[in-house]
Design a protein around this motif. Structure first.
Motif, PDB file in Angstrom:
ATOM      1  N   VAL A 155     -11.365  -3.990  21.956  1.00 30.42           N
ATOM      2  CA  VAL A 155     -11.820  -3.266  20.764  1.00 30.42           C
ATOM      3  C   VAL A 155     -10.752  -3.273  19.675  1.00 30.42           C
ATOM      4  N   ALA A 156      -9.502  -3.053  20.061  1.00 28.10           N
ATOM      5  CA  ALA A 156      -8.430  -2.894  19.076  1.00 28.10           C
ATOM      6  C   ALA A 156      -7.931  -4.211  18.501  1.00 28.10           C
ATOM      7  N   LEU A 157      -7.801  -5.241  19.341  1.00 26.77           N
ATOM      8  CA  LEU A 157      -7.230  -6.499  18.882  1.00 26.77           C
ATOM      9  C   LEU A 157      -7.993  -7.115  17.705  1.00 26.77           C
ATOM     10  N   PRO A 158      -9.331  -7.217  17.738  1.00 29.07           N
ATOM     11  CA  PRO A 158     -10.040  -7.803  16.596  1.00 29.07           C
ATOM     12  C   PRO A 158      -9.784  -7.054  15.301  1.00 29.07           C
ATOM     13  N   SER A 159      -9.752  -5.727  15.364  1.00 26.56           N
ATOM     14  CA  SER A 159      -9.493  -4.936  14.159  1.00 26.56           C
ATOM     15  C   SER A 159      -8.096  -5.213  13.614  1.00 26.56           C
ATOM     16  N   ILE A 160      -7.116  -5.296  14.528  1.00 28.88           N
ATOM     17  CA  ILE A 160      -5.740  -5.574  14.107  1.00 28.88           C
ATOM     18  C   ILE A 160      -5.638  -6.950  13.471  1.00 28.88           C
ATOM     19  N   LEU A 161      -6.331  -7.936  14.043  1.00 26.51           N
ATOM     20  CA  LEU A 161      -6.306  -9.280  13.463  1.00 26.51           C
ATOM     21  C   LEU A 161      -6.873  -9.270  12.046  1.00 26.51           C
ATOM     22  N   GLY A 162      -7.977  -8.561  11.847  1.00 27.00           N
ATOM     23  CA  GLY A 162      -8.549  -8.462  10.510  1.00 27.00           C
ATOM     24  C   GLY A 162      -7.588  -7.843   9.523  1.00 27.00           C
ATOM     25  N   ALA A 163      -6.889  -6.785   9.957  1.00 25.25           N
ATOM     26  CA  ALA A 163      -5.917  -6.126   9.083  1.00 25.25           C
ATOM     27  C   ALA A 163      -4.730  -7.031   8.772  1.00 25.25           C
ATOM     28  N   LEU A 164      -4.240  -7.765   9.790  1.00 18.07           N
ATOM     29  CA  LEU A 164      -3.095  -8.659   9.574  1.00 18.07           C
ATOM     30  C   LEU A 164      -3.437  -9.773   8.594  1.00 18.07           C
ATOM     31  N   ILE A 165      -4.645 -10.300   8.703  1.00 18.75           N
ATOM     32  CA  ILE A 165      -5.061 -11.350   7.772  1.00 18.75           C
ATOM     33  C   ILE A 165      -5.101 -10.803   6.354  1.00 18.75           C
ATOM     34  N   ALA A 166      -5.724  -9.633   6.188  1.00 19.05           N
ATOM     35  CA  ALA A 166      -5.807  -9.032   4.859  1.00 19.05           C
ATOM     36  C   ALA A 166      -4.419  -8.714   4.310  1.00 19.05           C
ATOM     37  N   PHE A 167      -3.565  -8.142   5.159  1.00 23.27           N
ATOM     38  CA  PHE A 167      -2.211  -7.790   4.731  1.00 23.27           C
ATOM     39  C   PHE A 167      -1.430  -9.038   4.322  1.00 23.27           C
ATOM     40  N   GLY A 168      -1.520 -10.084   5.153  1.00 24.84           N
ATOM     41  CA  GLY A 168      -0.747 -11.297   4.886  1.00 24.84           C
ATOM     42  C   GLY A 168      -1.143 -12.006   3.608  1.00 24.84           C
ATOM     43  N   VAL A 169      -2.447 -12.046   3.307  1.00 26.68           N
ATOM     44  CA  VAL A 169      -2.885 -12.812   2.138  1.00 26.68           C
ATOM     45  C   VAL A 169      -3.018 -11.944   0.891  1.00 26.68           C
ATOM     46  N   VAL A 170      -2.605 -10.672   0.986  1.00 29.24           N
ATOM     47  CA  VAL A 170      -2.489  -9.846  -0.216  1.00 29.24           C
ATOM     48  C   VAL A 170      -1.020  -9.660  -0.578  1.00 29.24           C
ATOM     49  N   VAL A 171      -0.242  -9.138   0.357  1.00 27.41           N
ATOM     50  CA  VAL A 171       1.158  -8.846   0.076  1.00 27.41           C
ATOM     51  C   VAL A 171       1.979 -10.126  -0.104  1.00 27.41           C
ATOM     52  N   GLY A 172       1.733 -11.138   0.745  1.00 31.01           N
ATOM     53  CA  GLY A 172       2.486 -12.391   0.639  1.00 31.01           C
ATOM     54  C   GLY A 172       2.338 -13.053  -0.720  1.00 31.01           C
ATOM     55  N   PRO A 173       1.123 -13.349  -1.174  1.00 30.57           N
ATOM     56  CA  PRO A 173       0.954 -13.945  -2.502  1.00 30.57           C
ATOM     57  C   PRO A 173       1.457 -13.049  -3.632  1.00 30.57           C
ATOM     58  N   ALA A 174       1.305 -11.730  -3.476  1.00 27.32           N
ATOM     59  CA  ALA A 174       1.777 -10.818  -4.523  1.00 27.32           C
ATOM     60  C   ALA A 174       3.285 -10.947  -4.697  1.00 27.32           C
TER      61      ALA A 174
END
Length: 292
Positions: free
Chosen positions: A70-89
């Motif tokens: 249950v937790a791993l898929p949610s964490i993966l979604g958050a990591l993807i969003a975090f990586g492609v927002v903060v990194g490019p910024a």
């Protein structure tokens, strides 16, 4: 004359895209070889796996489904969003300060090439991060993927989520006055969204208006899409409406992706037009004072 001019313009764009993709590929190779980035991947994986292991016996609300599933898929979604927002910024804010974007502006369709390179680099940068988390998780925890067809869902959710989230990071990087402000305007909002998007606990536990806010942004839908990939259909009972809402997931992420594709080039062009050599020099001096 019009046909020739159009052809020349198209050739410039194609050439700019090729240069941008080549730059993105070289940045990716440098990143993979970078000790700092390697430690970041390992650190992220250690935190994720440690959290899942410590809470491996926690109740999920559905019999027979382990907590990690249950937790791993949610964490993966958050990591993807975090990586492609903060990194490019951060990348855009830094390259705005050091004059890289000013040099791109001087090249025909240079900003087109820049955007292409950033898209390739930040997209493929997700691969090593996901691999170092997924491979050990599949070894340590049972029952993570209920059906092998879920891997197809993982792919399209990742692609759509990336296209929906990356423009947000680039717009933030374009608008912030300097690298020091990215944390406030980029990292802080993402952390808040992670807290309300059902990543660590069901979003239904929050107030109704907070649920509405969470569902307005890509992170919630990326987490939901990932859970639909990993979990059996019976686990949909834990979600809002008791459904995976696949159509809504595609619609919301697709709308964010289209809006980003239309808005980001406009913001980049306006930002580049306003930027001057004296502003770059002033930004460099300010950043040096901040470092001191």
């Amino acid at each position: 004359m019009t046909t020739q001019g159009t052809g020349t313009s198209l050739e410039h764009k194609v050439h700019a895209v090729r240069l941008g993709l080549n730059r993105g590929r070289m940045e990716l190779v440098q990143s993979i070889r970078s000790t700092q980035d390697q430690w970041f991947y390992m650190f992220t994986a250690a935190l994720t796996l440690g959290y899942l292991w410590i809470r491996r016996d926690a109740e999920t609300g559905v019999e027979g489904i382990p907590f990690a599933a249950v937790a791993l898929p949610s964490i993966l979604g958050a990591l993807i969003a975090f990586g492609v927002v903060v990194g490019p910024a951060y990348s855009l804010a830094m390259e705005k300060e050091d004059g890289t974007l000013l040099r791109h502006r001087a090249i025909p369709d240079g900003l087109v090439g820049y955007f292409s390179g950033q898209l390739l680099f930040h997209s493929l940068s997700l691969v090593p991060q996901l691999v170092v988390i997924l491979v050990p998780s599949l070894i340590l925890f049972d029952g993570l993927m209920a059906d092998p067809s879920g891997w197809f869902t993982v792919v399209w959710v990742t692609v759509l989520g990336l296209l929906a989230s990356l423009p947000i990071g680039m717009v933030i990087g374009s608008l912030v006055p300097g690298v020091q402000k990215v944390g406030m305007w980029g990292m802080l909002p993402i952390m808040v969204l992670a807290g309300i998007s059902g990543i660590f606990y069901p979003v239904q536990q929050l107030w109704g208006w907070v649920q509405v806010v969470a569902q307005a942004f890509p992170m919630y839908w990326m987490g939901l899409g990932m859970r639909s990939a990993f979990l059996p259909d019976s686990a949909a009972a834990l979600e809002i409406g008791g459904s995976w809402r696949t159509v809504e997931t595609v619609t919301v992420l697709g709308l964010w992706a289209v809006a980003g594709a239309l808005l980001t080039p406009v913001v980049l062009r306006r930002m580049a037009r306003k930027q001057t050599g004296s502003q770059v020099q002033a930004a460099r001096e300010a950043s040096m004072q901040w470092v001191k």
